[in-house]
Design a protein around this motif. Structure first.
Motif, PDB file in Angstrom:
ATOM      1  N   ILE A 181      45.781 -58.257  19.309  1.00 47.60           N
ATOM      2  CA  ILE A 181      45.381 -57.867  17.953  1.00 47.60           C
ATOM      3  C   ILE A 181      44.416 -58.883  17.349  1.00 47.60           C
ATOM      4  O   ILE A 181      43.534 -58.523  16.564  1.00 47.60           O
ATOM      5  N   TYR A 182      44.539 -60.143  17.750  1.00 50.65           N
ATOM      6  CA  TYR A 182      43.595 -61.154  17.269  1.00 50.65           C
ATOM      7  C   TYR A 182      42.203 -60.898  17.863  1.00 50.65           C
ATOM      8  O   TYR A 182      41.204 -60.948  17.146  1.00 50.65           O
ATOM      9  N   THR A 234      52.454 -63.515  13.846  1.00 50.35           N
ATOM     10  CA  THR A 234      52.630 -62.118  13.458  1.00 50.35           C
ATOM     11  C   THR A 234      51.252 -61.453  13.427  1.00 50.35           C
ATOM     12  O   THR A 234      50.217 -62.130  13.420  1.00 50.35           O
ATOM     13  N   ASP A 235      51.242 -60.130  13.385  1.00 50.19           N
ATOM     14  CA  ASP A 235      49.971 -59.418  13.275  1.00 50.19           C
ATOM     15  C   ASP A 235      49.256 -59.807  11.983  1.00 50.19           C
ATOM     16  O   ASP A 235      48.023 -59.938  11.961  1.00 50.19           O
ATOM     17  N   GLU A 237      49.210 -48.269  10.017  1.00 44.97           N
ATOM     18  CA  GLU A 237      49.551 -49.539  10.677  1.00 44.97           C
ATOM     19  C   GLU A 237      49.166 -50.727   9.798  1.00 44.97           C
ATOM     20  O   GLU A 237      49.910 -51.720   9.720  1.00 44.97           O
ATOM     21  N   ILE A 268      51.649 -53.615   8.351  1.00 47.55           N
ATOM     22  CA  ILE A 268      51.402 -55.046   8.566  1.00 47.55           C
ATOM     23  C   ILE A 268      51.438 -55.800   7.250  1.00 47.55           C
ATOM     24  O   ILE A 268      52.036 -56.875   7.146  1.00 47.55           O
TER      25      ILE A 268
END
Length: 231
Positions: free
Chosen positions: A61-62, A176-177, A223, A227
């Motif tokens: 995700i990063y 975390t995201d 999403e 988050i």
């Protein structure tokens, strides 16, 4: 009418001569940079730095966040993005200053490892030649990995691993995201977006990154909401 044509011809000729001069000057800067330190030697030195971050250590995700906000055509261009450059040129003309650069991740890597942050046309041209050199010699994931280790995150952090530890007290796989997306937005302007300096602006930047991730289909709005709410 003949006089007007001659004037136009002379102006075009002058523009061509000036452009050729700028390109030659930029090329010379690029060549001199390689003479001072060949690319393979430069890369070797980068890989020897403390807390060097390998791309497979970084959450996906990063990576998606970085690609979305910095260079969403990264995996399809050859070092420069003509569409982004054209858009930036229009915006720069409207603003009457260098408001945007249109730089790809590869160009930013070129700047990070070889050139100054000074916004000069000749430096930008040298950056383009160096971006082509990098793309010719390294795979896309290698380029992205080098970028992660040469971008400044503020507070003295120069690699993704350092920044994660410094800002969150965590290892990369523990982020975390929410934290990953926050971190991805900092290198654009670390003095502004570092969470220790301007937490509100850091969050604003994070929201911009999320918006880009939705736009380029890395996240859905649902999403993003989860988050933000879950942090």
């Amino acid at each position: 009418m003949k006089i007007l044509r001659r004037v136009v011809f002379i102006l075009i000729l002058l523009v061509m001569i000036f452009s050729s001069f700028l390109i030659k000057s930029g090329y010379d800067i690029y060549i001199q940079a390689l003479k001072n330190m060949p690319l393979d030697k430069k890369v070797e030195r980068i890989k020897e730095i403390d807390n060097y971050t390998k791309i497979d250590e970084v959450p996906q995700i990063y990576i998606n966040a970085v690609i979305s906000v910095e260079d969403h055509r990264f995996y399809t261009h050859n070092g420069i993005d003509l569409i982004a450059i054209g858009r930036a040129a229009v915006n720069d003309i409207i603003a009457m200053r260098f408001a945007e650069g249109g730089s790809t991740i590869t160009q930013q890597l070129s700047k990070n490892i070889y050139f100054t942050q000074e916004k000069k046309i000749t430096r930008k041209i040298a950056e383009v030649f160096m971006a082509w050199e990098i793309e010719k010699n390294y795979e896309k994931d290698e380029i992205l990995e080098l970028y992660l280790n040469t971008s400044y995150y503020g507070d003295g952090y120069y690699t993704t691993k350092e920044a994660c530890r410094g800002y969150f007290g965590k290892e990369l796989n523990e982020m975390t995201d929410y934290e990953a997306i926050l971190l991805a937005g900092i290198p654009n302007a670390p003095s502004v977006y570092a969470p220790t300096k301007n937490p509100d602006l850091a969050i604003q930047r994070q929201r911009q990154v999320m918006k880009k991730m939705v736009k380029y289909n890395y996240l859905t709005q649902e999403e993003v909401n989860n988050i933000i709410n879950g942090k």
